[in-house]
Write an enzyme that holds these catalytic residues in place. Sequence first.
Site, PDB file in Angstrom:
ATOM      1  N   ARG A 180       6.690  14.910  12.139  1.00  0.00           N
ATOM      2  CA  ARG A 180       6.984  13.850  13.107  1.00  0.00           C
ATOM      3  C   ARG A 180       7.000  14.375  14.551  1.00  0.00           C
ATOM      4  O   ARG A 180       6.421  13.768  15.452  1.00  0.00           O
ATOM      5  CB  ARG A 180       8.324  13.195  12.779  1.00  0.00           C
ATOM      6  CG  ARG A 180       8.305  12.355  11.507  1.00  0.00           C
ATOM      7  CD  ARG A 180       9.694  11.829  11.210  1.00  0.00           C
ATOM      8  NE  ARG A 180      10.075  10.796  12.153  1.00  0.00           N
ATOM      9  CZ  ARG A 180      10.012   9.486  11.901  1.00  0.00           C
ATOM     10  NH1 ARG A 180       9.594   9.062  10.722  1.00  0.00           N
ATOM     11  NH2 ARG A 180      10.379   8.611  12.807  1.00  0.00           N
ATOM     12  N   SER A 272      -3.844 -10.818 -19.535  1.00  0.00           N
ATOM     13  CA  SER A 272      -5.288 -10.981 -19.419  1.00  0.00           C
ATOM     14  C   SER A 272      -5.641 -12.459 -19.326  1.00  0.00           C
ATOM     15  O   SER A 272      -4.952 -13.319 -19.896  1.00  0.00           O
ATOM     16  CB  SER A 272      -5.978 -10.355 -20.630  1.00  0.00           C
ATOM     17  OG  SER A 272      -7.332 -10.751 -20.692  1.00  0.00           O
ATOM     18  N   LYS A 278      -3.202  -8.930 -24.571  1.00  0.00           N
ATOM     19  CA  LYS A 278      -3.191  -7.825 -23.608  1.00  0.00           C
ATOM     20  C   LYS A 278      -2.086  -7.985 -22.566  1.00  0.00           C
ATOM     21  O   LYS A 278      -1.823  -9.076 -22.080  1.00  0.00           O
ATOM     22  CB  LYS A 278      -4.535  -7.725 -22.882  1.00  0.00           C
ATOM     23  CG  LYS A 278      -5.658  -7.127 -23.711  1.00  0.00           C
ATOM     24  CD  LYS A 278      -6.798  -6.681 -22.817  1.00  0.00           C
ATOM     25  CE  LYS A 278      -6.413  -5.450 -22.028  1.00  0.00           C
ATOM     26  NZ  LYS A 278      -7.499  -5.009 -21.117  1.00  0.00           N
ATOM     27  N   ASN A 280      -1.691  -5.725 -19.235  1.00  0.00           N
ATOM     28  CA  ASN A 280      -2.253  -4.633 -18.468  1.00  0.00           C
ATOM     29  C   ASN A 280      -1.206  -4.005 -17.536  1.00  0.00           C
ATOM     30  O   ASN A 280      -0.345  -4.706 -17.006  1.00  0.00           O
ATOM     31  CB  ASN A 280      -3.434  -5.144 -17.627  1.00  0.00           C
ATOM     32  CG  ASN A 280      -4.532  -5.731 -18.492  1.00  0.00           C
ATOM     33  OD1 ASN A 280      -4.962  -5.118 -19.459  1.00  0.00           O
ATOM     34  ND2 ASN A 280      -4.984  -6.922 -18.147  1.00  0.00           N
ATOM     35  N   ARG A 311     -13.312  11.810  26.995  1.00  0.00           N
ATOM     36  CA  ARG A 311     -13.041  10.499  26.402  1.00  0.00           C
ATOM     37  C   ARG A 311     -14.114  10.197  25.376  1.00  0.00           C
ATOM     38  O   ARG A 311     -15.299  10.391  25.638  1.00  0.00           O
ATOM     39  CB  ARG A 311     -13.016   9.416  27.479  1.00  0.00           C
ATOM     40  CG  ARG A 311     -12.445   8.063  27.045  1.00  0.00           C
ATOM     41  CD  ARG A 311     -10.956   8.149  26.717  1.00  0.00           C
ATOM     42  NE  ARG A 311     -10.192   8.689  27.841  1.00  0.00           N
ATOM     43  CZ  ARG A 311      -9.806   7.978  28.900  1.00  0.00           C
ATOM     44  NH1 ARG A 311     -10.121   6.703  29.004  1.00  0.00           N
ATOM     45  NH2 ARG A 311      -9.092   8.537  29.859  1.00  0.00           N
TER      46      ARG A 311
END
Length: 450
Positions: A180, A272, A278, A280, A311
């Site tokens: 940081r 599903s 199913k 998931n 620049r």
Amino acid sequence: MTDLAAAMFASPEMAAVFSGPSLIQKMLDFEAALARAEAAAGLIPQAAAEAIAAACRADRFDVPSLYRDAAAAGTLVVPLVRALTGLVGGDARRCVHWGATSQDVVDTAMVLQMRDGLDLLERRLLEVAGLCADLAERHRRTPMAGRTLLQHAVPITFGLKAARWLAMTTRLIGRMREVRARVLAVQLGGAAGTLASLGSRGVRVMELLARELDLAVPDLPWHAERDRLGEMAGLLGLVASAMAKVATDIALLCQTEVGEVSTGAQAGSGRSSTMPQKRNPVEAVAAVACARLAIGLVSVLLSAGVQEHERAAGGWQAEWEAVPALFLRTSGAAEWVWRALGSLRIDPERMRVNLDQAHGLIMAEALTTALIPSVGRDEAYQIVQRLCDRAVGSGAALREVAGSDRQIRAILSPQAIEQALDVAAYLGSAEAFVDRALDGFHRVQGQRGA
């Protein structure tokens, strides 16, 4: 950002940090702080600084109009400064944006957004680590199959797997805190990094500006030196990669053939559209998708660091899109992992069943280790390899084959064979490693805000 991207590929809090109104406010924060710094340095009247600061509120600006005008101007700063000058009025209007260039405003505003973004990421990673710590503690003695190259290797514990997730996340929190001070630096250099328009008081104004915004003072303006952003990009890429590691482990453990964990406590989660059976692991899948998008942006920012003279012609402009996108996608990866861990269901019984699969061959190394003191490593390896081949060929368990083998029985007693094939007795330093991961997390947790 599309509605889908906002919903799936970023945390809501991070989307707010990098929103259009937020960027406008950060740019106005720069202009207000610059005016106060110049007043403190004796360059402009205090009354002018107060008038400028009073006008620096995003709700007083037509944000969509500013963005439309920015497309023609090539930068958001031109229409913003024009609008701000109109709001200030009087003699103070001559002091708006004095000595600064567009990149000073954009870079510092981006740094302020990055600071807020890092705060959000650290909080979420601490929450991810906290969930991992809880899993590591609760399952420090829950045996499961260790897998190398996607195949059974030797037994581990689920607590050890969670401890690895924990240690990795803890290290990343420490790195975020470390970078940081280097990365979050103010930008003020004027037209070509000399601050010539501020005379001999340029450095003083830069220092006062940094103090106003609570940012680090750089050694010199960094318009075309983008190593700070490169370091930040690499760190966020590591965070995204780590979150994808956790998510990938979870997704693999959710496979039908494995079934050792499941995710998704909410009704309908992961269902599903065509297959009613199913469920998931959508949280893990979304985390991996976010991470892949984030990691791809790292290369964009590193390549954008190749800039021309004082620049950039294109590299700096590419950062305007890449930096917010990288923070958004990384936050999405962390968000989805946090959700996955928060809804994770562990099935120790299935873990035990899987340990006993493949004829118990997962204990082959343990049996080899038990034989080494008597016959040496090479012969012990050959003996156990022969037993494994016999177990696979006959369909019998390694325990049964070993117990009936004359050569083994001449070396090991029945009790020694049982001991060698006992999963609980072959977990090595797993618990010690869990403790080390927990200790590391608690140290980092205790340093928060210190």
